[in-house]
Design a protein around this motif. Structure first.
Motif, PDB file in Angstrom:
ATOM      1  N   GLY A  67     133.921  91.929  63.898  1.00 52.83           N
ATOM      2  CA  GLY A  67     133.892  92.118  65.344  1.00 52.83           C
ATOM      3  C   GLY A  67     133.007  93.231  65.854  1.00 52.83           C
ATOM      4  O   GLY A  67     133.145  93.647  67.016  1.00 52.83           O
ATOM      5  N   ALA A  68     132.103  93.741  65.033  1.00 48.52           N
ATOM      6  CA  ALA A  68     131.223  94.823  65.485  1.00 48.52           C
ATOM      7  C   ALA A  68     130.490  94.411  66.761  1.00 48.52           C
ATOM      8  O   ALA A  68     130.025  93.274  66.897  1.00 48.52           O
ATOM      9  N   GLY A  69     130.371  95.362  67.682  1.00 48.42           N
ATOM     10  CA  GLY A  69     129.693  95.077  68.935  1.00 48.42           C
ATOM     11  C   GLY A  69     128.193  95.263  68.858  1.00 48.42           C
ATOM     12  O   GLY A  69     127.435  94.593  69.565  1.00 48.42           O
ATOM     13  N   ARG A  70     127.756  96.194  68.021  1.00 45.76           N
ATOM     14  CA  ARG A  70     126.334  96.456  67.845  1.00 45.76           C
ATOM     15  C   ARG A  70     126.073  96.735  66.375  1.00 45.76           C
ATOM     16  O   ARG A  70     126.808  97.512  65.748  1.00 45.76           O
ATOM     17  N   ILE A  71     125.044  96.108  65.827  1.00 50.10           N
ATOM     18  CA  ILE A  71     124.724  96.281  64.416  1.00 50.10           C
ATOM     19  C   ILE A  71     123.241  96.616  64.303  1.00 50.10           C
ATOM     20  O   ILE A  71     122.387  95.815  64.680  1.00 50.10           O
ATOM     21  N   ILE A  72     122.957  97.800  63.778  1.00 50.41           N
ATOM     22  CA  ILE A  72     121.587  98.273  63.601  1.00 50.41           C
ATOM     23  C   ILE A  72     121.229  98.126  62.127  1.00 50.41           C
ATOM     24  O   ILE A  72     121.843  98.772  61.269  1.00 50.41           O
ATOM     25  N   ALA A  73     120.260  97.278  61.843  1.00 46.00           N
ATOM     26  CA  ALA A  73     119.835  97.054  60.459  1.00 46.00           C
ATOM     27  C   ALA A  73     118.585  97.872  60.179  1.00 46.00           C
ATOM     28  O   ALA A  73     117.599  97.786  60.918  1.00 46.00           O
ATOM     29  N   LEU A  74     118.622  98.680  59.124  1.00 44.97           N
ATOM     30  CA  LEU A  74     117.458  99.463  58.711  1.00 44.97           C
ATOM     31  C   LEU A  74     116.750  98.726  57.597  1.00 44.97           C
ATOM     32  O   LEU A  74     117.316  98.509  56.517  1.00 44.97           O
ATOM     33  N   GLY A  75     115.524  98.305  57.848  1.00 45.46           N
ATOM     34  CA  GLY A  75     114.768  97.568  56.843  1.00 45.46           C
ATOM     35  C   GLY A  75     113.345  97.358  57.302  1.00 45.46           C
ATOM     36  O   GLY A  75     113.072  97.261  58.501  1.00 45.46           O
ATOM     37  N   ARG A  76     112.425  97.251  56.319  1.00 44.82           N
ATOM     38  CA  ARG A  76     110.998  97.171  56.646  1.00 44.82           C
ATOM     39  C   ARG A  76     110.383  95.808  56.385  1.00 44.82           C
ATOM     40  O   ARG A  76     109.230  95.574  56.734  1.00 44.82           O
ATOM     41  N   HIS A  77     111.142  94.884  55.789  1.00 39.53           N
ATOM     42  CA  HIS A  77     110.577  93.607  55.390  1.00 39.53           C
ATOM     43  C   HIS A  77     111.058  92.527  56.360  1.00 39.53           C
ATOM     44  O   HIS A  77     112.244  92.233  56.429  1.00 39.53           O
ATOM     45  N   GLN A  78     110.102  91.920  57.094  1.00 37.87           N
ATOM     46  CA  GLN A  78     110.480  91.028  58.178  1.00 37.87           C
ATOM     47  C   GLN A  78     111.306  89.839  57.702  1.00 37.87           C
ATOM     48  O   GLN A  78     112.237  89.417  58.396  1.00 37.87           O
TER      49      GLN A  78
ATOM     50  N   VAL B 210     116.823  96.314  64.920  1.00 34.46           N
ATOM     51  CA  VAL B 210     116.198  96.558  63.623  1.00 34.46           C
ATOM     52  C   VAL B 210     115.397  97.848  63.702  1.00 34.46           C
ATOM     53  O   VAL B 210     114.624  98.057  64.649  1.00 34.46           O
ATOM     54  N   VAL B 211     115.589  98.716  62.706  1.00 31.88           N
ATOM     55  CA  VAL B 211     114.824  99.952  62.589  1.00 31.88           C
ATOM     56  C   VAL B 211     113.985  99.844  61.324  1.00 31.88           C
ATOM     57  O   VAL B 211     114.529  99.780  60.215  1.00 31.88           O
ATOM     58  N   ALA B 212     112.668  99.813  61.490  1.00 37.67           N
ATOM     59  CA  ALA B 212     111.775  99.637  60.348  1.00 37.67           C
ATOM     60  C   ALA B 212     111.317 100.961  59.753  1.00 37.67           C
ATOM     61  O   ALA B 212     110.754 100.986  58.656  1.00 37.67           O
ATOM     62  N   GLU B 213     111.556 102.063  60.446  1.00 42.54           N
ATOM     63  CA  GLU B 213     111.120 103.360  59.942  1.00 42.54           C
ATOM     64  C   GLU B 213     111.978 103.808  58.768  1.00 42.54           C
ATOM     65  O   GLU B 213     113.072 103.286  58.526  1.00 42.54           O
TER      66      GLU B 213
END
Length: 346
Positions: A192-203, A217-220
């Motif tokens: 049930g997470a409301g916001r999910i930030i995925a850290l990753g550099r590979h599209q 998505v955070v690519a840094e």
């Protein structure tokens, strides 16, 4: 029978090994239909964790019971999935759901045990270890692939989400875009997470993260990643953070993006000389750390129900398929990051 063995770093072979047999009345022999290669297998492949020459390898599989001991309730022909650790189901730890701490338990591919990347496996404590699957799933390739994820990555991702304290409406950040990190995104969405930030550099991987429920998505990497996550969270960081890599850098990032009073669920197998943890910082900011090796057997029943009813589908994490003779190529592809997770069909 044919099975995967490791002889030295970067030396994976498929060789003839003795057929498994029932040794104890609680054993079963499972003919493997699906297996796969895990990111943690790569530490042995790269020489970062020791293995004996000729040792079996692999710890994720599902298949058909071929033979069962006298005290096993499962029967020949049953379709089953195996968690990556066997356990007796009777000890105090098993009763608490911590099956990975069972004194009589063990890991597939450990010295003296069968590995999962082969044509058949002897399963100790079969009734406690194996989970029966619907027989009709054997004829559905996509469903079989999704069910295989229950042997490790889906349950491990869920363990991370539970450790991080994910609940309805949570803001979650996931460090790591491997199969476990992606399954952690799926697990966070399921909880049930409301916001999910995925850290990753590979599209290709972050596209799966979005499919699984990532909203950002955070690519840094490094400090740039920390700044990006904090910008997305009004400077506070995420209350629930999942660490699914196991390096000093990834853990340091996890700590720095956690909101004061938040928690980190860590499931990345630790490797390297440092931890990335500063207990003084964690103490000052009231950051909790929970996780470790996932007791997948405990989680399988609830996750199985949601795969069968279509609530979750982890099958997209498998992006390459090989037969048993192609397993060495599968290791190379994962090591070179040209494959996310390799499925082995038998």
């Amino acid at each position: 029978m044919r099975a995967t063995v490791i002889h030295a770093p970067h030396d994976i072979r498929v060789a003839e090994v003795p057929d498994p047999t029932v040794r104890m009345s609680t054993d079963a022999v499972v003919r493997v239909l699906r297996a796969c290669i895990c990111g943690s297998d790569l530490w042995a492949y790269r020489g970062e964790s020791a293995r004996q020459p000729g040792q079996r390898i692999g710890h994720e599989f599902l298949g058909i019971v071929e033979e069962a001991g006298a005290d096993v309730r499962l029967r020949k022909g049953d379709l089953v999935v195996a968690p990556f650790v066997w356990s007796d189901g009777t000890c105090d730890f098993c009763a608490e759901g911590l099956t990975t701490s069972c004194p009589q338990g063990g890991f597939w591919g450990s010295v003296g045990s069968d590995g999962g990347q082969g044509e058949a496996v002897r399963v100790p404590f079969a009734d406690a270890t194996l989970v029966k699957l619907p027989a009709e799933a054997a004829g559905d390739d996509r469903l079989l692939t999704a069910l295989l994820a229950l042997s490790d990555v889906m349950g491990t991702g869920h363990h991370a989400a539970v450790g991080a304290g994910v609940k309805r409406g949570s803001t979650v950040a996931v460090v790591g875009d491997g199969a476990v990190g992606l399954c952690a995104v799926l697990a966070a969405k399921r909880l049930g997470a409301g916001r999910i930030i995925a850290l990753g550099r590979h599209q290709a991987r972050t596209d799966i993260a979005k499919l699984f429920g990532a909203t950002d998505v955070v690519a840094e990497r490094g400090e740039a990643a920390v700044d990006a996550v904090r910008e997305l969270t009004r400077g506070q960081g995420a209350r629930a953070v999942i660490e699914a890599v196991g390096t000093e850098q990834s853990m340091r990032t996890a700590v720095e993006i956690t909101r004061d009073g938040g928690a980190i669920g860590y499931v990345g197998v630790p490797h390297g000389s440092g931890t990335g943890l500063d207990l003084g910082v964690m103490f000052d900011r009231n950051i909790a750390l929970r996780g470790g090796v996932a007791p997948v057997r405990t989680y399988i029943p609830e996750l199985l129900a949601d795969i069968l009813n279509g609530t979750i589908d982890p099958s997209p994490v498998f992006d390459r398929t090989v037969g048993i003779e192609g397993v060495p190529d599968g290791y190379r592809a994962m090591d070179e990051r040209t494959a996310l997770k390799v499925l082995v069909t038998l």
